[in-house]
Scaffold this motif. Structure first.
Motif, short mmCIF file in Angstrom:
data_model
loop_
_atom_site.label_atom_id
_atom_site.label_comp_id
_atom_site.label_asym_id
_atom_site.label_seq_id
_atom_site.Cartn_x
_atom_site.Cartn_y
_atom_site.Cartn_z
N ALA A 46 0.83 -1.21 0.00
CA ALA A 46 0.00 0.00 0.00
C ALA A 46 0.86 1.26 0.00
O ALA A 46 0.60 2.22 -0.74
CB ALA A 46 -0.93 -0.01 1.20
N LYS A 47 1.91 1.26 0.80
CA LYS A 47 2.80 2.43 0.85
C LYS A 47 3.55 2.60 -0.47
O LYS A 47 3.73 3.73 -0.95
CB LYS A 47 3.79 2.29 2.00
N ASP A 51 3.21 5.88 -2.80
CA ASP A 51 4.38 6.65 -3.22
C ASP A 51 4.45 6.77 -4.75
O ASP A 51 4.85 7.81 -5.27
CB ASP A 51 5.66 6.01 -2.68
N GLU A 52 4.05 5.71 -5.47
CA GLU A 52 4.04 5.77 -6.94
C GLU A 52 3.06 6.82 -7.44
O GLU A 52 3.35 7.53 -8.40
CB GLU A 52 3.67 4.39 -7.51
N VAL A 53 1.91 6.94 -6.77
CA VAL A 53 0.94 7.96 -7.16
C VAL A 53 1.48 9.34 -6.82
O VAL A 53 1.42 10.27 -7.63
CB VAL A 53 -0.43 7.72 -6.47
N VAL A 58 2.56 6.64 -11.37
CA VAL A 58 1.29 5.98 -11.67
C VAL A 58 0.19 7.02 -11.64
O VAL A 58 0.15 7.87 -10.74
CB VAL A 58 1.00 4.87 -10.63
N GLN A 59 -0.70 6.96 -12.61
CA GLN A 59 -1.83 7.89 -12.66
C GLN A 59 -3.07 7.17 -12.12
O GLN A 59 -3.48 6.16 -12.67
CB GLN A 59 -2.07 8.35 -14.10
N PRO A 60 -3.64 7.65 -11.02
CA PRO A 60 -4.81 6.98 -10.46
C PRO A 60 -6.04 7.16 -11.36
O PRO A 60 -6.11 8.10 -12.16
CB PRO A 60 -5.02 7.66 -9.11
N ILE A 61 -6.99 6.24 -11.22
CA ILE A 61 -8.27 6.36 -11.91
C ILE A 61 -9.38 6.31 -10.87
O ILE A 61 -9.17 5.87 -9.74
CB ILE A 61 -8.46 5.24 -12.95
#
Length: 75
Positions: A46-47, A51-53, A58-61
């Protein structure tokens, strides 16, 4: 005493960082048997995803878009 609905309304009005902390504390307060090793692995994952977001890797949706993609895969 405030109702659950009132507490939820107030909690949802908090800034995102405060909501995240509150969510974490609420989950921690639940009593259930947890495999400690799995808990550590899920927390690390989860962490890592958080951190990627945050760094833009990473682009969240939205949840709606995610469900639409799942439904499309299942068709």
């Amino acid at each position: 005493m405030a109702s659950v609905e009132q507490i939820m309304k107030e909690a949802l009005a908090l800034p995102s960082a405060a909501r995240a902390l509150l969510a974490e504390k609420l989950v921690e307060s639940l009593e259930f048997d947890v495999d400690e090793t799995l808990q550590i692995l899920w927390t690390e994952e989860a962490k890592k995803r958080r951190d990627e977001v945050r760094c833009g890797a990473v682009q969240p949706i939205t949840g709606e878009e995610a469900l639409a993609r799942v439904r499309q895969l299942l068709e």
